[in-house]
Scaffold this motif. Sequence first.
Motif, PDB file in Angstrom:
ATOM      1  N   TRP A 166      53.780  15.281 -50.317  1.00 45.08           N
ATOM      2  CA  TRP A 166      53.683  14.890 -51.730  1.00 45.08           C
ATOM      3  C   TRP A 166      54.335  15.932 -52.625  1.00 45.08           C
ATOM      4  CZ3 TRP A 166      52.938  11.646 -55.585  1.00 45.08           C
ATOM      5  CH2 TRP A 166      52.540  12.126 -56.833  1.00 45.08           C
ATOM      6  N   SER A 208      55.848   8.244 -60.998  1.00 47.13           N
ATOM      7  CA  SER A 208      54.784   9.211 -61.266  1.00 47.13           C
ATOM      8  C   SER A 208      55.287  10.274 -62.235  1.00 47.13           C
ATOM      9  CB  SER A 208      54.357   9.875 -59.950  1.00 47.13           C
ATOM     10  OG  SER A 208      53.566  11.013 -60.194  1.00 47.13           O
ATOM     11  N   PRO A 226      57.279  13.692 -54.443  1.00 49.77           N
ATOM     12  CA  PRO A 226      56.329  12.844 -55.169  1.00 49.77           C
ATOM     13  C   PRO A 226      56.901  11.502 -55.592  1.00 49.77           C
ATOM     14  CG  PRO A 226      57.040  14.671 -56.543  1.00 49.77           C
ATOM     15  CD  PRO A 226      57.563  14.935 -55.160  1.00 49.77           C
ATOM     16  N   ALA A 230      47.197  11.592 -55.383  1.00 51.19           N
ATOM     17  CA  ALA A 230      47.853  10.627 -56.286  1.00 51.19           C
ATOM     18  C   ALA A 230      47.303   9.222 -56.108  1.00 51.19           C
ATOM     19  CB  ALA A 230      49.363  10.644 -56.081  1.00 51.19           C
TER      20      ALA A 230
END
Length: 111
Positions: free
Chosen positions: A77, A88, A81, A64
């Motif tokens: 992640w 995101s 996230p 990312a």
Amino acid sequence: MKNVLFLITCASLLAGCHSSSDRQAETSMRSYGCTSCHTIPGVAGAHSYVGPPLDRFGNRTYIAGILPNNPQNLSYWLQHPQSVHPGSAMPEMHLTQQDADRIAAYLERLH
């Protein structure tokens, strides 16, 4: 000659087989919906471009654009996230630690 053909046939069949851990990772990726957003090599039907394609993921430097790419960071992640990159497009999918580790190991092997 017959033995050589037999060995060649067996080798070609085994080359197409996935390990048990790969099959478990594929099952997890399908159950969490990863295949709905990503193209994932080796996973039948995973041909979507909502999120980035995951081919050669093991060669990537960052996850990312933020976390150094290693199995521990990738597992984190996958589980969190939004805490890594708020806003995101990657949603919180509530992966278990085992599933996150399994998927991370699969993706890290993609070169």
